[in-house]
Write a protein that holds these residues in place. Sequence first.
Motif, short mmCIF file in Angstrom:
data_model
loop_
_atom_site.label_atom_id
_atom_site.label_comp_id
_atom_site.label_asym_id
_atom_site.label_seq_id
_atom_site.Cartn_x
_atom_site.Cartn_y
_atom_site.Cartn_z
N PRO A 46 -7.64 10.30 -16.63
CA PRO A 46 -7.27 11.50 -17.39
C PRO A 46 -8.48 12.17 -18.05
O PRO A 46 -8.47 13.37 -18.30
CB PRO A 46 -6.29 10.98 -18.45
N GLU A 47 -9.55 11.41 -18.30
CA GLU A 47 -10.76 11.94 -18.91
C GLU A 47 -11.67 12.61 -17.89
O GLU A 47 -12.72 13.14 -18.22
CB GLU A 47 -11.55 10.82 -19.62
N GLY A 48 -11.29 12.57 -16.60
CA GLY A 48 -12.08 13.19 -15.55
C GLY A 48 -13.13 12.29 -14.91
O GLY A 48 -13.90 12.73 -14.07
N LYS A 49 -13.17 11.02 -15.30
CA LYS A 49 -14.12 10.07 -14.72
C LYS A 49 -13.53 9.49 -13.43
O LYS A 49 -12.32 9.53 -13.22
CB LYS A 49 -14.43 8.95 -15.69
N GLU A 50 -14.39 8.94 -12.58
CA GLU A 50 -13.94 8.28 -11.37
C GLU A 50 -14.16 6.78 -11.49
O GLU A 50 -15.21 6.33 -11.94
CB GLU A 50 -14.69 8.80 -10.14
N VAL A 51 -13.15 6.02 -11.08
CA VAL A 51 -13.23 4.57 -11.04
C VAL A 51 -13.08 4.16 -9.58
O VAL A 51 -12.16 4.61 -8.90
CB VAL A 51 -12.11 3.92 -11.89
N LEU A 52 -14.00 3.34 -9.10
CA LEU A 52 -13.97 2.86 -7.72
C LEU A 52 -13.38 1.45 -7.70
O LEU A 52 -13.90 0.55 -8.37
CB LEU A 52 -15.37 2.86 -7.12
N ILE A 53 -12.32 1.28 -6.92
CA ILE A 53 -11.63 0.00 -6.86
C ILE A 53 -11.61 -0.48 -5.42
O ILE A 53 -11.08 0.22 -4.55
CB ILE A 53 -10.19 0.12 -7.40
N PRO A 54 -12.17 -1.66 -5.15
CA PRO A 54 -12.15 -2.16 -3.78
C PRO A 54 -10.72 -2.51 -3.35
O PRO A 54 -9.93 -3.03 -4.14
CB PRO A 54 -13.03 -3.41 -3.84
N SER A 55 -10.41 -2.20 -2.13
CA SER A 55 -9.08 -2.49 -1.60
C SER A 55 -9.04 -3.93 -1.11
O SER A 55 -9.07 -4.21 0.09
CB SER A 55 -8.73 -1.52 -0.47
N ILE A 56 -8.98 -4.85 -2.07
CA ILE A 56 -8.88 -6.27 -1.78
C ILE A 56 -7.68 -6.82 -2.54
O ILE A 56 -7.23 -6.23 -3.53
CB ILE A 56 -10.17 -7.03 -2.16
N LYS A 57 -7.15 -7.94 -2.08
CA LYS A 57 -5.94 -8.51 -2.67
C LYS A 57 -6.09 -8.81 -4.16
O LYS A 57 -5.13 -8.75 -4.90
CB LYS A 57 -5.52 -9.77 -1.93
N GLU A 58 -7.30 -9.15 -4.60
CA GLU A 58 -7.52 -9.47 -6.01
C GLU A 58 -7.42 -8.23 -6.90
O GLU A 58 -7.17 -8.36 -8.10
CB GLU A 58 -8.89 -10.12 -6.21
N CYS A 59 -7.60 -7.05 -6.33
CA CYS A 59 -7.58 -5.81 -7.12
C CYS A 59 -6.31 -4.98 -6.90
O CYS A 59 -5.74 -4.47 -7.86
CB CYS A 59 -8.79 -4.95 -6.78
N ILE A 60 -5.89 -4.82 -5.67
CA ILE A 60 -4.71 -4.00 -5.36
C ILE A 60 -3.52 -4.95 -5.32
O ILE A 60 -3.30 -5.65 -4.34
CB ILE A 60 -4.87 -3.24 -4.03
N LEU A 61 -2.73 -4.96 -6.38
CA LEU A 61 -1.64 -5.92 -6.50
C LEU A 61 -0.35 -5.43 -5.85
O LEU A 61 0.40 -6.21 -5.29
CB LEU A 61 -1.38 -6.23 -7.97
N SER A 62 -0.09 -4.13 -5.96
CA SER A 62 1.18 -3.59 -5.46
C SER A 62 0.99 -2.13 -5.05
O SER A 62 0.36 -1.36 -5.78
CB SER A 62 2.23 -3.70 -6.56
N VAL A 63 1.55 -1.78 -3.90
CA VAL A 63 1.51 -0.40 -3.43
C VAL A 63 2.93 0.03 -3.10
O VAL A 63 3.60 -0.61 -2.28
CB VAL A 63 0.60 -0.24 -2.19
N ASP A 64 3.39 1.09 -3.75
CA ASP A 64 4.69 1.67 -3.48
C ASP A 64 4.45 3.10 -2.99
O ASP A 64 4.40 4.04 -3.78
CB ASP A 64 5.55 1.66 -4.74
N ALA A 65 4.23 3.24 -1.67
CA ALA A 65 3.89 4.54 -1.10
C ALA A 65 5.04 5.54 -1.26
O ALA A 65 4.80 6.73 -1.46
CB ALA A 65 3.51 4.39 0.37
N LYS A 66 6.26 5.06 -1.19
CA LYS A 66 7.43 5.95 -1.29
C LYS A 66 7.48 6.62 -2.66
O LYS A 66 7.74 7.81 -2.78
CB LYS A 66 8.70 5.16 -1.02
N ASN A 67 7.24 5.83 -3.72
CA ASN A 67 7.30 6.36 -5.09
C ASN A 67 5.93 6.73 -5.64
O ASN A 67 5.80 7.08 -6.81
CB ASN A 67 7.98 5.35 -6.01
N LYS A 68 4.89 6.59 -4.79
CA LYS A 68 3.52 6.95 -5.15
C LYS A 68 3.04 6.24 -6.42
O LYS A 68 2.57 6.86 -7.36
CB LYS A 68 3.38 8.46 -5.28
#
Length: 79
Positions: A46-68
Amino acid sequence: VKLQKDEYFICDLIDSEVLTDEGEKLGVLTEIMTSSANDVYVVKTPEGKEVLIPSIKECILSVDAKNKKIIVHLLKGLI
């Protein structure tokens, strides 16, 4: 194209709300950078900064593409 489990089209994930595993709103997924090792999710805060998150199991816990909605765990040093 039939996708495997935990596979998504990039266009289906863009503009998803990204929340931390502690329930805090981190921002919105604006881009996914691809590399030979793993993809990297670019989240605009929300502050306009960018955060880079690796797409690995330890970081991406849950993805709900339907509900975004994407739930992430922020490893030490990511912010």
